[in-house]
Motif scaffolding. Structure first.
Motif, PDB file in Angstrom:
ATOM      1  N   PRO A 121       0.800  -1.230   0.000  1.00 18.11           N
ATOM      2  CA  PRO A 121       0.000   0.000   0.000  1.00 18.11           C
ATOM      3  C   PRO A 121       0.832   1.278   0.000  1.00 18.11           C
ATOM      4  CG  PRO A 121      -0.069  -1.067   2.152  1.00 18.11           C
ATOM      5  CD  PRO A 121       0.586  -2.038   1.222  1.00 18.11           C
ATOM      6  N   VAL A 122       1.883   1.321   0.806  1.00 17.18           N
ATOM      7  CA  VAL A 122       2.704   2.538   0.875  1.00 17.18           C
ATOM      8  C   VAL A 122       3.427   2.777  -0.443  1.00 17.18           C
ATOM      9  CG1 VAL A 122       4.645   3.665   2.026  1.00 17.18           C
ATOM     10  CG2 VAL A 122       3.008   2.348   3.372  1.00 17.18           C
ATOM     11  N   ALA A 123       4.036   1.718  -0.974  1.00 13.75           N
ATOM     12  CA  ALA A 123       4.756   1.847  -2.237  1.00 13.75           C
ATOM     13  C   ALA A 123       3.811   2.220  -3.375  1.00 13.75           C
ATOM     14  CB  ALA A 123       5.476   0.537  -2.567  1.00 13.75           C
ATOM     15  N   THR A 124       2.600   1.668  -3.375  1.00 11.49           N
ATOM     16  CA  THR A 124       1.631   1.969  -4.429  1.00 11.49           C
ATOM     17  C   THR A 124       1.250   3.447  -4.413  1.00 11.49           C
ATOM     18  OG1 THR A 124       0.733  -0.278  -4.433  1.00 11.49           O
ATOM     19  CG2 THR A 124      -0.676   1.460  -5.307  1.00 11.49           C
ATOM     20  N   GLY A 125       0.987   3.974  -3.226  1.00  9.12           N
ATOM     21  CA  GLY A 125       0.656   5.387  -3.110  1.00  9.12           C
ATOM     22  C   GLY A 125       1.810   6.284  -3.536  1.00  9.12           C
ATOM     23  N   LEU A 126       3.020   5.954  -3.103  1.00 15.92           N
ATOM     24  CA  LEU A 126       4.194   6.760  -3.440  1.00 15.92           C
ATOM     25  C   LEU A 126       4.500   6.694  -4.936  1.00 15.92           C
ATOM     26  CD1 LEU A 126       6.522   5.880  -0.433  1.00 15.92           C
ATOM     27  CD2 LEU A 126       5.362   8.060  -0.832  1.00 15.92           C
ATOM     28  N   LEU A 127       4.445   5.487  -5.506  1.00 10.22           N
ATOM     29  CA  LEU A 127       4.702   5.336  -6.934  1.00 10.22           C
ATOM     30  C   LEU A 127       3.646   6.068  -7.765  1.00 10.22           C
ATOM     31  CD1 LEU A 127       5.767   1.573  -7.078  1.00 10.22           C
ATOM     32  CD2 LEU A 127       7.221   3.546  -7.592  1.00 10.22           C
ATOM     33  N   LEU A 131       4.409   8.985 -10.457  1.00 12.48           N
ATOM     34  CA  LEU A 131       3.858   8.898 -11.808  1.00 12.48           C
ATOM     35  C   LEU A 131       3.042  10.149 -12.138  1.00 12.48           C
ATOM     36  CD1 LEU A 131       2.956   7.492 -14.436  1.00 12.48           C
ATOM     37  CD2 LEU A 131       1.234   6.272 -13.080  1.00 12.48           C
ATOM     38  N   GLY A 132       2.168  10.551 -11.212  1.00 11.57           N
ATOM     39  CA  GLY A 132       1.338  11.728 -11.441  1.00 11.57           C
ATOM     40  C   GLY A 132       2.138  12.998 -11.571  1.00 11.57           C
ATOM     41  N   TYR A 133       3.190  13.113 -10.783  1.00  7.93           N
ATOM     42  CA  TYR A 133       4.017  14.330 -10.811  1.00  7.93           C
ATOM     43  C   TYR A 133       4.690  14.504 -12.171  1.00  7.93           C
ATOM     44  CZ  TYR A 133       6.789  18.079  -8.743  1.00  7.93           C
ATOM     45  OH  TYR A 133       7.342  19.306  -8.435  1.00  7.93           O
ATOM     46  N   TYR A 134       5.357  13.451 -12.634  1.00  7.11           N
ATOM     47  CA  TYR A 134       6.065  13.571 -13.916  1.00  7.11           C
ATOM     48  C   TYR A 134       5.095  13.587 -15.093  1.00  7.11           C
ATOM     49  CZ  TYR A 134      10.572  13.157 -11.634  1.00  7.11           C
ATOM     50  OH  TYR A 134      11.677  13.404 -10.853  1.00  7.11           O
ATOM     51  N   LYS A 210      -2.837  -0.235 -16.438  1.00  8.99           N
ATOM     52  CA  LYS A 210      -3.680   0.889 -16.033  1.00  8.99           C
ATOM     53  C   LYS A 210      -2.868   2.162 -15.784  1.00  8.99           C
ATOM     54  CE  LYS A 210      -7.115  -2.094 -13.770  1.00  8.99           C
ATOM     55  NZ  LYS A 210      -7.711  -2.482 -12.463  1.00  8.99           N
ATOM     56  N   ALA A 211      -1.557   1.998 -15.609  1.00  6.80           N
ATOM     57  CA  ALA A 211      -0.689   3.169 -15.402  1.00  6.80           C
ATOM     58  C   ALA A 211      -0.661   4.064 -16.637  1.00  6.80           C
ATOM     59  CB  ALA A 211       0.727   2.718 -15.053  1.00  6.80           C
ATOM     60  N   VAL A 212      -0.898   3.489 -17.819  1.00  2.00           N
ATOM     61  CA  VAL A 212      -0.827   4.281 -19.059  1.00  2.00           C
ATOM     62  C   VAL A 212      -1.973   5.286 -19.146  1.00  2.00           C
ATOM     63  CG1 VAL A 212      -0.693   4.213 -21.568  1.00  2.00           C
ATOM     64  CG2 VAL A 212       0.379   2.385 -20.215  1.00  2.00           C
ATOM     65  N   PRO A 213      -3.253   4.842 -19.066  1.00  2.00           N
ATOM     66  CA  PRO A 213      -4.335   5.835 -19.084  1.00  2.00           C
ATOM     67  C   PRO A 213      -4.300   6.759 -17.869  1.00  2.00           C
ATOM     68  CG  PRO A 213      -5.203   3.644 -18.608  1.00  2.00           C
ATOM     69  CD  PRO A 213      -3.788   3.459 -19.053  1.00  2.00           C
ATOM     70  N   LEU A 214      -3.838   6.235 -16.727  1.00  3.06           N
ATOM     71  CA  LEU A 214      -3.715   7.087 -15.544  1.00  3.06           C
ATOM     72  C   LEU A 214      -2.740   8.229 -15.811  1.00  3.06           C
ATOM     73  CD1 LEU A 214      -4.246   7.791 -12.602  1.00  3.06           C
ATOM     74  CD2 LEU A 214      -2.496   6.126 -11.947  1.00  3.06           C
ATOM     75  N   GLY A 215      -1.637   7.907 -16.493  1.00  3.30           N
ATOM     76  CA  GLY A 215      -0.674   8.943 -16.850  1.00  3.30           C
ATOM     77  C   GLY A 215      -1.288   9.974 -17.785  1.00  3.30           C
ATOM     78  N   GLY A 216      -2.070   9.500 -18.762  1.00  2.00           N
ATOM     79  CA  GLY A 216      -2.710  10.414 -19.699  1.00  2.00           C
ATOM     80  C   GLY A 216      -3.678  11.358 -18.999  1.00  2.00           C
ATOM     81  N   ILE A 217      -4.466  10.812 -18.082  1.00  4.37           N
ATOM     82  CA  ILE A 217      -5.427  11.634 -17.335  1.00  4.37           C
ATOM     83  C   ILE A 217      -4.684  12.627 -16.445  1.00  4.37           C
ATOM     84  CG2 ILE A 217      -7.210  11.582 -15.556  1.00  4.37           C
ATOM     85  CD1 ILE A 217      -8.051   8.850 -16.694  1.00  4.37           C
ATOM     86  N   SER A 276       0.047  15.049  -8.296  1.00  5.02           N
ATOM     87  CA  SER A 276       0.711  13.930  -7.635  1.00  5.02           C
ATOM     88  C   SER A 276      -0.172  13.342  -6.541  1.00  5.02           C
ATOM     89  CB  SER A 276       2.041  14.402  -7.034  1.00  5.02           C
ATOM     90  OG  SER A 276       2.659  13.374  -6.295  1.00  5.02           O
ATOM     91  N   LEU A 277      -0.766  14.202  -5.738  1.00  6.34           N
ATOM     92  CA  LEU A 277      -1.645  13.750  -4.658  1.00  6.34           C
ATOM     93  C   LEU A 277      -2.874  13.031  -5.214  1.00  6.34           C
ATOM     94  CD1 LEU A 277      -2.175  13.782  -1.599  1.00  6.34           C
ATOM     95  CD2 LEU A 277      -3.347  15.979  -1.919  1.00  6.34           C
ATOM     96  N   THR A 278      -3.436  13.590  -6.279  1.00  8.54           N
ATOM     97  CA  THR A 278      -4.611  12.980  -6.910  1.00  8.54           C
ATOM     98  C   THR A 278      -4.283  11.611  -7.504  1.00  8.54           C
ATOM     99  OG1 THR A 278      -5.460  15.187  -7.466  1.00  8.54           O
ATOM    100  CG2 THR A 278      -6.405  13.311  -8.646  1.00  8.54           C
ATOM    101  N   ALA A 279      -3.126  11.520  -8.172  1.00 10.76           N
ATOM    102  CA  ALA A 279      -2.722  10.253  -8.788  1.00 10.76           C
ATOM    103  C   ALA A 279      -2.423   9.194  -7.732  1.00 10.76           C
ATOM    104  CB  ALA A 279      -1.502  10.479  -9.675  1.00 10.76           C
ATOM    105  N   ALA A 280      -1.846   9.609  -6.606  1.00  8.83           N
ATOM    106  CA  ALA A 280      -1.558   8.661  -5.521  1.00  8.83           C
ATOM    107  C   ALA A 280      -2.852   8.047  -4.991  1.00  8.83           C
ATOM    108  CB  ALA A 280      -0.810   9.373  -4.398  1.00  8.83           C
ATOM    109  N   ALA A 281      -3.861   8.895  -4.748  1.00  9.45           N
ATOM    110  CA  ALA A 281      -5.151   8.404  -4.259  1.00  9.45           C
ATOM    111  C   ALA A 281      -5.824   7.512  -5.302  1.00  9.45           C
ATOM    112  CB  ALA A 281      -6.056   9.589  -3.911  1.00  9.45           C
ATOM    113  N   THR A 282      -5.697   7.887  -6.575  1.00  8.14           N
ATOM    114  CA  THR A 282      -6.301   7.086  -7.651  1.00  8.14           C
ATOM    115  C   THR A 282      -5.654   5.719  -7.747  1.00  8.14           C
ATOM    116  OG1 THR A 282      -6.779   9.116  -8.882  1.00  8.14           O
ATOM    117  CG2 THR A 282      -6.857   7.038 -10.103  1.00  8.14           C
ATOM    118  N   CYS A 283      -4.336   5.664  -7.594  1.00 10.65           N
ATOM    119  CA  CYS A 283      -3.620   4.377  -7.628  1.00 10.65           C
ATOM    120  C   CYS A 283      -4.091   3.460  -6.507  1.00 10.65           C
ATOM    121  CB  CYS A 283      -2.119   4.622  -7.502  1.00 10.65           C
ATOM    122  SG  CYS A 283      -1.259   4.631  -9.081  1.00 10.65           S
ATOM    123  N   LEU A 284      -4.236   4.010  -5.322  1.00 13.50           N
ATOM    124  CA  LEU A 284      -4.699   3.204  -4.188  1.00 13.50           C
ATOM    125  C   LEU A 284      -6.097   2.647  -4.443  1.00 13.50           C
ATOM    126  CD1 LEU A 284      -3.423   5.404  -1.223  1.00 13.50           C
ATOM    127  CD2 LEU A 284      -2.535   3.175  -1.943  1.00 13.50           C
TER     128      LEU A 284
END
Length: 290
Positions: A121-127, A131-134, A210-217, A276-284
């Protein structure tokens, strides 16, 4: 321990070569090259996948900055030869992600992990945050560098009125498509590198796309956030003497939009951090039931 030390040494060697090349090609100023060396060394030491993200952002953005650079300089006074990113621009586009990368390395004992809320869970949120930041930084840069070349006039995101090219907060269809594409490019880099470096069960691995469309969004969302801040808290005016869009008030400048509150670097850092914060929550959420 020896493997971690070797990873750090290799990371520093790669970072030194990238910084030297950036300096030689004028995509980095001297201060930008030094800061970039530190940032890339820390990020690559934390993980090869994380290093690939920052390299994907840097090289793609540098190429697009140089694309039709002369035409851009005729529109926007902030356009510089080769990009010439200094230390403040480097940090605005990497500081938060670099800190998150160090935390990832700490919590995973230097091992690359798949996105998996149940087991990591921690690594997923951080990763997800990295991902969202870059994705935001890349999407916003692609949008800015290509959107300014759009044949159609941009519209201010707050009022939809037509504004000159290069106006902070101006959006165009080309710019929005470029933002989503840039974010998806980061998502694709994250996904492909993860297939090579992350160890996980086949069921979990099959869901990492799923990381690909998440990156696009994230790229599109980050660009919209940047535009909203740019239209309100960042000054844009037209200099009647130089006939360019400028970011500071003056006797020969006609105000177009925004107030002189935030610098361009501050706008970039805030929008990337929120994404970044939004993408972290979305990943979780996305990877919660694997």
């Amino acid at each position: 321990m020896a493997m971690e030390a070797l990873r750090v040494v290799l990371a520093m060697l790669v970072a030194a070569m990238v910084a030297a090349r950036g300096l030689a090609h004028k995509s980095l100023s001297p201060s930008g090259a030094i800061t970039g060396f530190i940032v890339l060394s820390l990020t690559m030491s934390a993980g090869a996948r994380l290093g690939a993200l920052i390299l994907a952002f840097y090289y793609s953005s540098s190429k697009l900055t140089k694309y039709k650079a002369e035409e851009k300089r005729n529109v926007d006074e902030e356009s510089k030869e080769g990009g010439q990113r200094d230390w403040s621009q480097v940090l605005a586009n990497s500081l938060v992600a670099t800190v998150l990368s160090i935390f990832v390395a700490y919590f995973t004992s230097w091992q690359d992990k798949c996105l998996d809320t149940k087991r990591n869970p921690v690594a997923t949120g951080l990763l997800g945050g990295i991902l969202g930041y870059y994705a935001c930084c890349t999407g916003d840069t692609w949008s800015s560098e290509l959107g300014v070349l759009s044949k159609s006039q941009p519209r201010l995101i707050t009022t939809l009125q037509v504004v000159p090219r290069g106006t902070n907060g101006g959006v165009s269809l080309l710019g929005l498509l470029a933002a989503a594409s840039g974010g998806a490019f980061i998502g694709l880099t994250f996904f492909l590198m993860g297939m090579l470096t992350a160890e996980c069960e086949s069921q979990i691995r099959s869901e990492q796309w799923k990381a690909v469309p998440l990156g696009g969004i994230a790229g599109l969302l980050g660009s919209l956030m940047d535009s909203l801040l740019g239209a309100t808290a960042q000054y844009s005016g037209h200099c009647v003497v130089r006939k360019k869009i400028v970011g500071k008030p003056g006797p020969t400048v006609r105000r177009i939009s925004g107030f002189d509150i935030l610098s361009n670097n501050a706008v970039n850092a805030i929008s990337a951090s929120l994404t970044s914060l939004t993408a972290a929550a979305t990943c979780l959420y996305l990877f919660r039931e694997l």
